[in-house]
Design an enzyme around this catalytic site. Structure first.
Site, mmCIF file in Angstrom:
data_model
loop_
_atom_site.group_PDB
_atom_site.id
_atom_site.type_symbol
_atom_site.label_atom_id
_atom_site.label_comp_id
_atom_site.label_asym_id
_atom_site.label_seq_id
_atom_site.Cartn_x
_atom_site.Cartn_y
_atom_site.Cartn_z
ATOM 1 N N LEU A 1 17.498 -10.475 -17.063
ATOM 2 C CA LEU A 1 17.445 -11.360 -18.256
ATOM 3 C C LEU A 1 18.819 -12.275 -18.209
ATOM 4 C CD1 LEU A 1 17.452 -8.220 -20.120
ATOM 5 C CD2 LEU A 1 15.497 -9.861 -19.339
ATOM 6 N N ARG B 1 22.130 -12.306 -18.081
ATOM 7 C CA ARG B 1 23.279 -11.816 -18.589
ATOM 8 C C ARG B 1 22.821 -11.941 -20.494
ATOM 9 N NH1 ARG B 1 24.862 -14.552 -14.250
ATOM 10 N NH2 ARG B 1 26.368 -13.011 -13.155
ATOM 11 N N GLY B 2 21.835 -11.117 -20.866
ATOM 12 C CA GLY B 2 20.788 -11.365 -21.879
ATOM 13 C C GLY B 2 20.178 -12.373 -22.610
ATOM 14 N N TYR C 1 35.248 -2.681 -11.541
ATOM 15 C CA TYR C 1 34.191 -2.909 -12.975
ATOM 16 C C TYR C 1 35.023 -1.882 -13.955
ATOM 17 C CZ TYR C 1 30.240 -4.686 -10.968
ATOM 18 O OH TYR C 1 28.594 -5.036 -10.381
#
Length: 334
Positions: free
Chosen positions: A204, A206-207, A54
């Protein structure tokens, strides 16, 4: 904060997924990210999820800074490894050879400023390396005290069984949300048969299920616009499902995000949702789902608002989906 059990590990009922703090959805504010980790700790969150790739180490360094000064026994670190990324941020595949497992951990321990991680897992199955070899190498790190628990990520039922035959597996990290319910086919049952917990990411989607996304979002540096569910007509259809969920959430007097998170949390005491917040505002909203207990009728209404078969587009592009062990048709074990 309530607790749940992943295998033999007790953790907070919700964890914090830290990936978005290191750039995939656009630039994140470093100070705000650290403040978000602090708020999570103060709210009783004990599980923090990261990966060595990441931000090419950025996320681990950020998390180390945010956790500095906190007692090491007050939080749990879940770390993924194996993702190979070039200097141009091109994706190169996975490396889960035993030597690579141990080398990756050595670097992670240094960046995180700790002498051990609590859960260590390959980010994906390396098709060139038997899962027995990878898990065996993690097991040796457990024996040496550098790792406390063995985890898996995005693998299918057959691989889970093979891994569990080598070492006890604490949890499987896998995408699970109203829009991504493939785990329910056979993976969830396999994990429960073997006493393996679930850490659910993408709760979610990814939103999308956050209730804040519009067709105008997805700007510079935000890679979500490349995902099938965020593209063209798929996005319009999916936002219509979010609107349907909003109507149910309004009736429950909660936000769309809280309804979606609470649904994942309601799926079992062995499922810990990872909240992917990178701001205190989003974290605070998500944590509003902690004390939300859904009735069977409310669960049914939420599921009726977002039927899995009505979701438009896969969670990843076709090439990525084809490489996911968790998406493979399982062998017949009858």
């Amino acid at each position: 904060m309530r607790t749940k059990t992943l295998g033999t590990l007790t953790t907070s009922a919700f964890g914090l997924g830290c990936m978005a703090m290191s750039g995939p959805y656009g630039e994140a504010d470093r100070g705000e990210s650290i403040a978000t980790v602090h708020d999570a700790l103060d709210a009783g969150v004990t599980l923090f999820d990261t990966a060595d790739f990441y931000g090419m180490g950025h996320n681990e360094l950020l998390l180390a800074e945010a956790l500095r000064g906190r007692p090491r026994d007050s939080y749990l670190l879940s770390v993924k490894f194996g993702g190979q990324i070039g200097p141009d941020v091109s994706w190169l595949g996975y490396d889960a050879r035993p030597a690579a497992v141990k080398t990756a951990l050595a670097y992670s321990l240094q960046r995180l400023g700790t002498d051990h991680v609590d859960i260590y897992r390959p980010a994906r199955l390396d098709p060139a390396v038997p899962i027995e070899d990878t898990v065996g190498a993690i097991g040796e790190l457990v024996d040496a005290g550098y790792v406390r628990h063995v985890g898996l990520s995005e693998v299918g039922a057959d691989t889970i069984r093979r891994a569990a035959a080598v070492r006890p597996i604490t949890d499987l990290q896998i995408e699970y949300s109203l829009m991504s319910r493939g785990i329910e086919r056979d993976i969830l049952g396999t994990c429960r048969d073997l006493g393996i917990g679930i850490t659910a990411y993408g709760v979610l989607s990814r939103g999308l299920l956050g209730g804040h996304w519009t067709t105008a979002d997805g700007g510079q540096g935000d890679n979500r616009s490349a995902y099938p569910r965020f593209s063209g007509a798929n996005l319009d259809r999916n936002l219509a499902l979010v609107d349907a969920l909003r109507r149910v959430a309004d009736d429950l007097r909660v936000s769309v995000a809280q309804a979606a998170i609470a649904w994942v949390a309601s799926r079992g005491d062995d499922i810990v949702p990872l909240i992917g917040a990178r701001t205190r505002t989003r974290l605070s909203e998500a944590l509003g789902a902690v004390d939300l207990t859904l009735t069977d009728d409310q669960v049914a209404r939420i599921e009726a608002a977002v039927p899995a078969e009505e979701v438009a587009g896969d969670r990843y592009a076709a090439a990525h989906m084809a490489a996911l062990d968790s998406e493979r048709v399982p062998a017949d074990h009858s």
